[in-house]
Design a protein around this motif. Structure first.
Motif, short mmCIF file in Angstrom:
data_model
loop_
_atom_site.label_atom_id
_atom_site.label_comp_id
_atom_site.label_asym_id
_atom_site.label_seq_id
_atom_site.Cartn_x
_atom_site.Cartn_y
_atom_site.Cartn_z
N UNK B 68 0.81 -1.22 0.00
CA UNK B 68 0.00 0.00 0.00
C UNK B 68 0.85 1.27 0.00
N UNK B 69 2.00 1.22 0.69
CA UNK B 69 2.88 2.39 0.72
C UNK B 69 3.42 2.69 -0.68
N UNK B 70 3.86 1.61 -1.35
CA UNK B 70 4.38 1.77 -2.71
C UNK B 70 3.32 2.39 -3.61
N UNK B 71 2.10 1.85 -3.52
CA UNK B 71 1.03 2.35 -4.37
C UNK B 71 0.73 3.81 -4.07
N UNK B 72 0.74 4.12 -2.78
CA UNK B 72 0.46 5.49 -2.37
C UNK B 72 1.49 6.44 -2.97
N UNK B 73 2.76 6.02 -2.91
CA UNK B 73 3.83 6.84 -3.47
C UNK B 73 3.69 6.97 -4.99
N UNK B 74 3.44 5.85 -5.65
CA UNK B 74 3.30 5.89 -7.11
C UNK B 74 2.14 6.79 -7.52
N UNK B 75 1.08 6.74 -6.73
CA UNK B 75 -0.05 7.60 -7.08
C UNK B 75 0.28 9.08 -6.92
N UNK B 76 1.04 9.38 -5.86
CA UNK B 76 1.47 10.78 -5.69
C UNK B 76 2.31 11.24 -6.87
N UNK B 77 3.21 10.36 -7.31
CA UNK B 77 4.08 10.71 -8.44
C UNK B 77 3.27 10.86 -9.72
N UNK B 78 2.29 9.96 -9.85
CA UNK B 78 1.43 10.03 -11.03
C UNK B 78 0.67 11.35 -11.05
N UNK B 79 0.12 11.73 -9.89
CA UNK B 79 -0.62 12.98 -9.82
C UNK B 79 0.29 14.17 -10.11
N UNK B 80 1.55 14.06 -9.66
CA UNK B 80 2.51 15.13 -9.89
C UNK B 80 2.84 15.28 -11.37
N UNK B 81 3.11 14.15 -12.01
CA UNK B 81 3.52 14.20 -13.43
C UNK B 81 2.34 14.13 -14.38
N UNK B 82 1.18 13.91 -13.82
CA UNK B 82 -0.06 13.82 -14.62
C UNK B 82 0.00 12.74 -15.69
N UNK B 83 0.73 11.69 -15.42
CA UNK B 83 0.72 10.53 -16.32
C UNK B 83 1.20 9.30 -15.54
N UNK B 84 0.82 8.10 -15.98
CA UNK B 84 1.26 6.90 -15.28
C UNK B 84 2.79 6.81 -15.24
N UNK B 85 3.31 6.28 -14.16
CA UNK B 85 4.75 6.18 -13.97
C UNK B 85 5.26 4.87 -14.56
N UNK B 86 6.37 4.97 -15.25
CA UNK B 86 6.92 3.79 -15.93
C UNK B 86 7.52 2.79 -14.92
N UNK B 87 7.12 1.55 -15.05
CA UNK B 87 7.73 0.50 -14.23
C UNK B 87 8.30 -0.56 -15.16
N UNK B 88 9.61 -0.79 -15.07
CA UNK B 88 10.25 -1.78 -15.93
C UNK B 88 10.22 -3.14 -15.26
N UNK B 89 9.66 -4.10 -15.96
CA UNK B 89 9.56 -5.45 -15.39
C UNK B 89 10.53 -6.36 -16.11
N UNK B 90 10.74 -7.50 -15.53
CA UNK B 90 11.45 -8.55 -16.25
C UNK B 90 10.94 -9.87 -15.71
N UNK B 91 10.97 -10.87 -16.53
CA UNK B 91 10.45 -12.15 -16.11
C UNK B 91 11.52 -13.20 -16.37
N UNK B 92 12.32 -13.44 -15.37
CA UNK B 92 13.41 -14.41 -15.48
C UNK B 92 13.31 -15.35 -14.29
N UNK B 93 14.06 -16.43 -14.31
CA UNK B 93 13.96 -17.35 -13.17
C UNK B 93 14.20 -16.67 -11.83
N UNK B 94 14.93 -15.56 -11.80
CA UNK B 94 15.15 -14.94 -10.49
C UNK B 94 14.09 -13.91 -10.13
N UNK B 95 13.34 -13.43 -11.09
CA UNK B 95 12.33 -12.44 -10.74
C UNK B 95 10.93 -13.04 -10.69
#
Lengths: 342, 421
Positions: B68-95
């Protein structure tokens, strides 16, 4: 809609858990049926609104039944205070001690006539400092007293004469016919309360020990005639379980060929009826279920005639909310006879 | 886009807990903004630190109540920049484990653009490539943690609240009831199908509904909620990024006849022993002020909830706003029990008036005394906490963080094993 309102003598009773169950089953979305334990604001407002209509002909005592209630929404003491201002003779029955503590009621009213059980819970809690009133605190007794009054005072029992006395499925003569359909139509709210009570009993007997509500092992309700399908559909909502319809088993038998597709191997079944007299229809349903591989647990009904003394038969597989036994039959006068007697 | 724009969320072999979030992750984000003055430059995140193509053994953990803290922060950043914040994912055996974990907690439904009503509504907070979300091991179908977002924009609540004209308490009651049902629906598996928490189900429902109502009603923002349960304990985290405790108290128009706004705050402020700057001091003091206000009220609120968690359920209650967090637990049992007794007397006084057992004059007399008592006990508690904090911050009930995190953030932890009386 208020379903549990019952007046006996000078007391008016409301059963909070029954009202809450209806609130959440039919008004709000998150239905968890009778496993709902928390009374919320809507239910209390419903009761206040309902009671507010009394003006001059106010009952002397207002009784709130907390049976099956384990929690109450925060900050609802003001609602209790509202009810108290509508009727100063306010009595709470079957209240858990934790609820009395949460509502800080004991420091407000410490009446020496309160009745407390061995666990410290309040069977009777008087919301006034002194004095007492004669109230019934057994939920069962309140319900049964009212049901009996209803059956005898209203025109729900019809005396049978001549040809009509013959009972098709069991080959006996009956003196009276209890018109369940009429109760469903004319006393709709109270009949819902009867089904609620049946749900509680069914739950206690066959559902309580299930590990979780999502258990695949949950018994399935079987309805076998028109009245029973009305009862079953509400019962299944309250118990959150499935229904199978074995149509037209009684009073007039008519078999459908698709039966075997409805009964699952090794699933558990409970047969639901409106009234059980000699149990012929139950036996037919039981045979069908077992023949098709299902497991028959027992039967539930609104009314059951106790044809065999409990000393001889335990009725362990039968549950009902109103039993016509020797005692209650004094007022009803139900008779079963054969041509030999007549 | 440069790699340096990407702030990693989870570091190897280091669990992302709320503490790490407040003390390290927020610092990384703050650093980004203090270093990059260029307004065009938007922050980007990547799920894990390091080269995800390495196949050496690495472990990535995230404590569910941090979500919830992460989401709260991301939402604040989104509101600040007025666009969704980029999150880079990867899907490997370790992630894959951490990715699957997030996926099953419904993280990607809430942060993405989901409109399928079978899953939580997407809030368009993050911009990620969902091509990575798949190929999971599906080890267990049972979900033991779930994330949700609540907003007054949902279910037409805003309009419904406008129609309630009897004042704020009536609105609160309405919302608490609404969220009682929502909580039952959304956390059904955890509340009703989990044998270990069965005996506490009602407590959990009440606590969650109350906290969500606090979150959405006062903060004027969305509230992110997580409920998590294992064999030993149940945890909730509720996070909003709204106006915070100070403003919310400041905005109140009707505070009752006895409470004077910021009375305790000002009194503690004069003798504040810790060497901190003004902002940090204020965010510490507002925690005490809020609990004090809650204690004097005629309605049960945050203070009662906290006592319920700590005294009745032997749990932990952590309240964070801006730069400070207070951790209330059985360690301050003595002080808390005293306060709880006073609180009981206060509630009782209010109820006696409600049931017309006393007249207003007598009530007033009682309340003036109780208020003094309550204030002194609060001061005593605050002083003892401050003293312990200056002795050794490690065991302090108070935590102070350099980076301000807007909104109110509450974590509740309750052991499953306790028997309720």
């Amino acid at each position: 809609m208020i379903i549990s309102k019952i007046t006996i003598d000078n007391c008016l009773y409301y059963h909070l858990h029954a009202e809450q169950t209806i609130t959440s089953a039919f008004v709000d979305s998150g239905n968890i049926g009778i496993s709902e334990q928390l009374v919320n604001e809507t239910t209390l407002i419903k009761i206040i609104d309902d009671y507010s209509i009394y003006d001059e002909d106010k009952p002397e005592v207002l009784v709130l039944n907390f049976e099956s209630t384990n929690a109450i929404q925060n900050n609802q003491i003001s609602k209790i205070s509202q009810l108290k201002s509508l009727n100063s003779n306010l009595i709470l029955i079957n209240v858990k001690k934790s609820l009395i503590k949460e509502l800080t009621l004991l420091s407000l009213f410490n009446n020496s006539n309160n009745i407390i059980d061995e666990d410290g819970n309040f069977l009777v809690f008087n919301c006034f400092e002194a004095g007492k009133f004669q109230v019934i605190y057994s939920t069962q007794e309140i319900f049964k007293t009212h049901f009996l009054n209803l059956l005898t005072e209203k025109d729900y029992i019809k005396s049978l004469e001549g040809q009509e006395r013959y009972h098709a499925s069991s080959s006996v003569y009956l003196s009276k016919w209890i018109n369940i359909k009429k109760i469903i139509s004319l006393d709709r709210e109270f009949f819902l309360y009867a089904i609620y009570n049946l749900a509680i009993k069914t739950y206690q007997k066959w559902f309580k020990d299930l590990k979780t509500w999502g258990d695949d092992n949950k018994p399935i309700l079987v309805c076998q005639n028109l009245n029973s399908s009305y009862i079953t559909s509400i019962l299944s909502t309250l118990l959150r379980t499935d229904i199978v319809i074995l149509d037209q088993i009684g009073p007039i038998n008519k078999m459908y060929s698709t039966l075997d597709s409805k009964i699952d191997n090794n699933k558990k079944y409970i047969v639901v009826s409106d009234l059980v007299c000699l149990g012929t229809e139950i036996k037919i349903a039981k045979s069908l279920i077992e023949f098709l591989g299902g497991k028959y647990l027992g039967n539930v009904s609104i009314v059951r005639i106790q044809t065999i003394d409990t000393n001889y038969r335990s009725f362990e597989d039968a549950e009902s909310v109103f039993v016509i036994d020797k005692e209650s039959n004094k007022k009803i006068g139900y008779e079963i006879s054969t041509a030999i007697d007549l | 886009m440069e790699m340096s724009n990407q702030i990693p969320i989870i570091y190897k072999d280091k669990s992302l807990t709320p503490f790490v979030f407040y003390s390290e992750f927020l610092l990384d984000v703050a650093k980004f903004y203090s270093e990059k003055n260029d307004k065009e430059n938007t922050v980007e995140f990547k799920l894990i630190e390091g080269n995800d193509l390495e196949f050496t053994r690495k472990n990535y953990y995230i404590d569910p109540i941090t979500l919830p803290l992460l989401l709260s922060l991301f939402q604040q950043l989104k509101n600040h920049h007025k666009k969704p914040i980029k999150l880079h994912l990867s899907n490997t055996p370790i992630t894959i484990d951490v990715l699957e974990y997030l996926y099953r907690s419904q993280f990607f439904y809430i942060t993405g653009d989901n409109i399928n009503p079978n899953f939580p509504l997407g809030r368009n907070i993050l911009d990620f490539d969902d091509v990575y979300l798949g190929g999971f091991k599906g080890k267990s179908i049972r979900t033991d943690h779930k994330l949700r977002c609540y907003s007054l924009n949902d279910d037409n609540l805003k309009n419904k609240l406008i129609k309630i004209t009897e004042g704020e308490p009536a609105k609160r009651d309405y919302l608490v009831q609404h969220y009682t049902y929502k909580v039952k629906e959304h956390f059904y598996d955890l509340l009703f199908e989990n044998y270990t928490t069965n005996h506490l189900t009602n407590e959990f429902i009440e606590i969650l509904a109350e906290l969500i109502t606090n979150g959405v009603l006062h903060s004027k923002s969305d509230a992110f909620v997580l409920m998590f349960s294992d064999k030993f304990k149940t945890k909730f985290a509720i996070s909003d990024n709204g106006i915070g405790l100070y403003e919310s108290l400041n905005n109140k128009s009707d505070v009752g006849d006895f409470y004077i706004k910021f009375e305790l705050f000002n009194s503690l402020s004069r003798s504040f022993p810790l060497k901190t700057d003004e902002k940090i001091k204020n965010s510490v003091l507002i925690l005490f002020e809020t609990l004090y206000y809650s204690m004097l009220k005629d309605r049960q609120g945050l203070f009662d909830l906290m006592c319920n968690v700590v005294l009745d359920c032997s749990g932990y209650f952590r309240l964070h706003t801006d730069n400070a967090q207070i951790i209330v637990s059985a360690r301050m049992l003595n002080e808390l029990s005293k306060l709880y007794e006073t609180r009981f007397e206060i509630l009782n006084a209010h109820n006696s008036l409600l049931f017309e057992q006393v007249n207003y004059e007598i009530f007033k007399e009682t309340m003036v005394k109780l208020k003094e008592k309550c204030k002194n006990q609060m001061i005593e508690l605050a002083k003892s906490i401050f003293k312990k904090h200056s002795d050794d911050t490690r065991f302090s009930a108070l935590r102070i963080f350099d980076v301000r995190f807007k909104g109110v953030h509450i974590e509740v932890e309750i052991p499953n094993s306790i028997e309720r009386v």
